[in-house]
Design a protein around this motif. Structure first.
Motif, PDB file in Angstrom:
ATOM      1  N   ASN A  73      -6.778  -0.534  -3.029  1.00 18.57           N
ATOM      2  CA  ASN A  73      -5.836   0.048  -2.052  1.00 18.57           C
ATOM      3  C   ASN A  73      -4.371  -0.296  -2.341  1.00 18.57           C
ATOM      4  O   ASN A  73      -3.514  -0.078  -1.477  1.00 18.57           O
ATOM      5  CB  ASN A  73      -6.179  -0.385  -0.622  1.00 18.57           C
ATOM      6  CG  ASN A  73      -7.564   0.059  -0.200  1.00 18.57           C
ATOM      7  OD1 ASN A  73      -8.028   1.131  -0.608  1.00 18.57           O
ATOM      8  ND2 ASN A  73      -8.226  -0.765   0.604  1.00 18.57           N
ATOM      9  N   ASP A  90       0.840  -1.195   0.000  1.00 17.48           N
ATOM     10  CA  ASP A  90       0.000   0.000   0.000  1.00 17.48           C
ATOM     11  C   ASP A  90       0.879   1.250   0.000  1.00 17.48           C
ATOM     12  O   ASP A  90       2.104   1.160  -0.141  1.00 17.48           O
ATOM     13  CB  ASP A  90      -0.954  -0.014   1.205  1.00 17.48           C
ATOM     14  CG  ASP A  90      -0.208  -0.086   2.539  1.00 17.48           C
ATOM     15  OD1 ASP A  90       0.992   0.268   2.571  1.00 17.48           O
ATOM     16  OD2 ASP A  90      -0.813  -0.489   3.541  1.00 17.48           O
ATOM     17  N   ALA A  91       0.247   2.397   0.188  1.00 19.70           N
ATOM     18  CA  ALA A  91       0.990   3.663   0.127  1.00 19.70           C
ATOM     19  C   ALA A  91       2.003   3.807   1.259  1.00 19.70           C
ATOM     20  O   ALA A  91       2.932   4.613   1.165  1.00 19.70           O
ATOM     21  CB  ALA A  91       0.012   4.833   0.148  1.00 19.70           C
ATOM     22  N   LYS A  92       1.848   3.030   2.343  1.00 23.75           N
ATOM     23  CA  LYS A  92       2.787   3.065   3.457  1.00 23.75           C
ATOM     24  C   LYS A  92       3.920   2.047   3.300  1.00 23.75           C
ATOM     25  O   LYS A  92       4.675   1.813   4.227  1.00 23.75           O
ATOM     26  CB  LYS A  92       2.048   2.793   4.768  1.00 23.75           C
ATOM     27  CG  LYS A  92       1.015   3.865   5.110  1.00 23.75           C
ATOM     28  CD  LYS A  92       0.324   3.543   6.426  1.00 23.75           C
ATOM     29  CE  LYS A  92      -0.703   4.611   6.776  1.00 23.75           C
ATOM     30  NZ  LYS A  92      -1.394   4.304   8.067  1.00 23.75           N
ATOM     31  N   MET A  93       4.001   1.467   2.128  1.00 20.26           N
ATOM     32  CA  MET A  93       5.027   0.477   1.799  1.00 20.26           C
ATOM     33  C   MET A  93       4.917  -0.777   2.656  1.00 20.26           C
ATOM     34  O   MET A  93       5.921  -1.411   3.017  1.00 20.26           O
ATOM     35  CB  MET A  93       6.446   1.074   1.935  1.00 20.26           C
ATOM     36  CG  MET A  93       6.629   2.377   1.204  1.00 20.26           C
ATOM     37  SD  MET A  93       6.324   2.184  -0.561  1.00 20.26           S
ATOM     38  CE  MET A  93       6.222   3.897  -1.082  1.00 20.26           C
ATOM     39  N   TRP A 106      -0.802   0.329  -3.900  1.00 23.38           N
ATOM     40  CA  TRP A 106       0.022   1.433  -4.415  1.00 23.38           C
ATOM     41  C   TRP A 106       1.001   0.949  -5.483  1.00 23.38           C
ATOM     42  O   TRP A 106       1.302   1.630  -6.438  1.00 23.38           O
ATOM     43  CB  TRP A 106       0.798   2.041  -3.252  1.00 23.38           C
ATOM     44  CG  TRP A 106       1.745   3.145  -3.646  1.00 23.38           C
ATOM     45  CD1 TRP A 106       1.461   4.472  -3.744  1.00 23.38           C
ATOM     46  CD2 TRP A 106       3.136   2.996  -4.006  1.00 23.38           C
ATOM     47  NE1 TRP A 106       2.579   5.180  -4.139  1.00 23.38           N
ATOM     48  CE2 TRP A 106       3.627   4.286  -4.313  1.00 23.38           C
ATOM     49  CE3 TRP A 106       3.999   1.909  -4.103  1.00 23.38           C
ATOM     50  CZ2 TRP A 106       4.950   4.506  -4.708  1.00 23.38           C
ATOM     51  CZ3 TRP A 106       5.305   2.130  -4.499  1.00 23.38           C
ATOM     52  CH2 TRP A 106       5.776   3.419  -4.792  1.00 23.38           C
ATOM     53  N   GLY A 107       1.478  -0.275  -5.295  1.00 23.32           N
ATOM     54  CA  GLY A 107       2.440  -0.839  -6.235  1.00 23.32           C
ATOM     55  C   GLY A 107       2.871  -2.222  -5.777  1.00 23.32           C
ATOM     56  O   GLY A 107       2.193  -2.866  -4.968  1.00 23.32           O
ATOM     57  N   GLU A 158       6.378  -4.764  -4.619  1.00 24.05           N
ATOM     58  CA  GLU A 158       7.768  -4.833  -4.193  1.00 24.05           C
ATOM     59  C   GLU A 158       8.366  -6.149  -4.671  1.00 24.05           C
ATOM     60  O   GLU A 158       7.785  -7.218  -4.469  1.00 24.05           O
ATOM     61  CB  GLU A 158       7.892  -4.736  -2.671  1.00 24.05           C
ATOM     62  CG  GLU A 158       9.335  -4.805  -2.188  1.00 24.05           C
ATOM     63  CD  GLU A 158       9.455  -4.709  -0.682  1.00 24.05           C
ATOM     64  OE1 GLU A 158      10.467  -4.152  -0.200  1.00 24.05           O
ATOM     65  OE2 GLU A 158       8.546  -5.185   0.021  1.00 24.05           O
ATOM     66  N   GLN A 164       5.627   1.394  -8.780  1.00 19.64           N
ATOM     67  CA  GLN A 164       4.317   2.015  -8.507  1.00 19.64           C
ATOM     68  C   GLN A 164       3.378   1.793  -9.687  1.00 19.64           C
ATOM     69  O   GLN A 164       3.776   1.900 -10.843  1.00 19.64           O
ATOM     70  CB  GLN A 164       4.488   3.500  -8.247  1.00 19.64           C
ATOM     71  CG  GLN A 164       3.187   4.209  -7.901  1.00 19.64           C
ATOM     72  CD  GLN A 164       3.403   5.688  -7.637  1.00 19.64           C
ATOM     73  OE1 GLN A 164       4.505   6.208  -7.811  1.00 19.64           O
ATOM     74  NE2 GLN A 164       2.344   6.386  -7.223  1.00 19.64           N
TER      75      GLN A 164
END
Length: 248
Positions: free
Chosen positions: A215, A177-180, A217-218, A220, A246
């Motif tokens: 939800n 998510d956006a918080k990695m 973001w990208g 990993e 991303q």
């Protein structure tokens, strides 16, 4: 006449073998000892060339040297420094005059030179093996996320060298998510364990379709030697390699 013959016979028995070629004075003896010590000094003078030859024989080529120096490979520095010190000792020994005291000092200096010489050779073997074999850390190359949202495709290459034959490299692709942080209850998009070839190398290309869940973001990409450090920010030479991609 008979007495002279006995004296001559006694003199010949007292002479060492090859007496006609042996030095007859104390100075001649010291000069000969000094010459032999100088021969040892000349051998030590080639310490740097010998150490370089050992490293080359063990696979330490010029391009690997620069990589090793950049990675602070201490054995290479120690081997080079020890070889230089051995050369310095040999030069000092050659400059010492071959007197009785001079030969004593030359012997001490050459003793130190031999110690530096053997240290250089020993550490050179360790340094060459360490630098030439790599460290098994994987690298991610050619990471690409292409295509529209309905048909995204993720591709990347994994490369590693110097991997122990019994070891493996694990590769994961997870959604974040956006918080990695990994999305909860979301399985890995991709998971594979790679084994090296007979030379300890791994070359693997991965390509997969990728749809973005809610939800997200990208993604990993995580590649690590099995049993190694799992912290992407770790400064360990055996740490993992990570890449964040991303969603557009």
């Amino acid at each position: 006449m008979h007495r002279n013959a006995l004296d001559l016979h006694h003199y010949e028995r007292m002479m060492p073998p090859g007496g006609d070629q042996e030095p007859r004075t104390f100075d001649d003896v010291q000069a000969k000892v000094g010459k032999r010590l100088d021969d040892v000094a000349k051998i030590l003078a080639g310490a740097l060339v010998t150490v370089a030859g050992v490293m080359t024989a063990l696979g330490l080529t010029s391009d690997v040297v620069f990589v090793a120096l950049n990675n602070d490979s201490w054995p290479i520095f120690v081997a080079a420094l020890s070889a230089i010190l051995a050369i310095v000792c040999s030069i000092v020994a050659l400059l010492i005059h071959p007197t009785r005291r001079g030969n004593v000092w030359e012997t001490v200096v050459l003793g130190l030179g031999v110690i530096f010489y053997m240290t250089a050779l020993s550490v050179a073997v360790v340094g060459a093996a360490q630098a030439a074999s790599g460290n098994g850390r994987p690298t991610l190359l050619n990471v690409k996320l292409e295509g529209p949202a309905s048909d995204r495709r993720l591709s990347f290459d994994v490369h590693a060298d110097g991997v122990d034959r019994w070891a493996s490299v694990n590769v994961y692709v997870t959604v974040i998510d956006a918080k990695m942080v990994d999305l909860p209850n979301m399985p890995d998009f991709y998971n594979v364990s790679l084994r090296p070839d007979d030379k300890g190398d791994i070359d693997h290309r991965a390509s997969m379709s990728l749809s973005a869940p809610q939800n997200a973001w990208g993604v990993e990409i995580y590649a690590s030697t099995a049993g190694g450090n799992e912290d992407c920010e770790s400064r360990s030479p055996h740490g993992p390699t990570c890449a964040l991609v991303q969603f557009s």
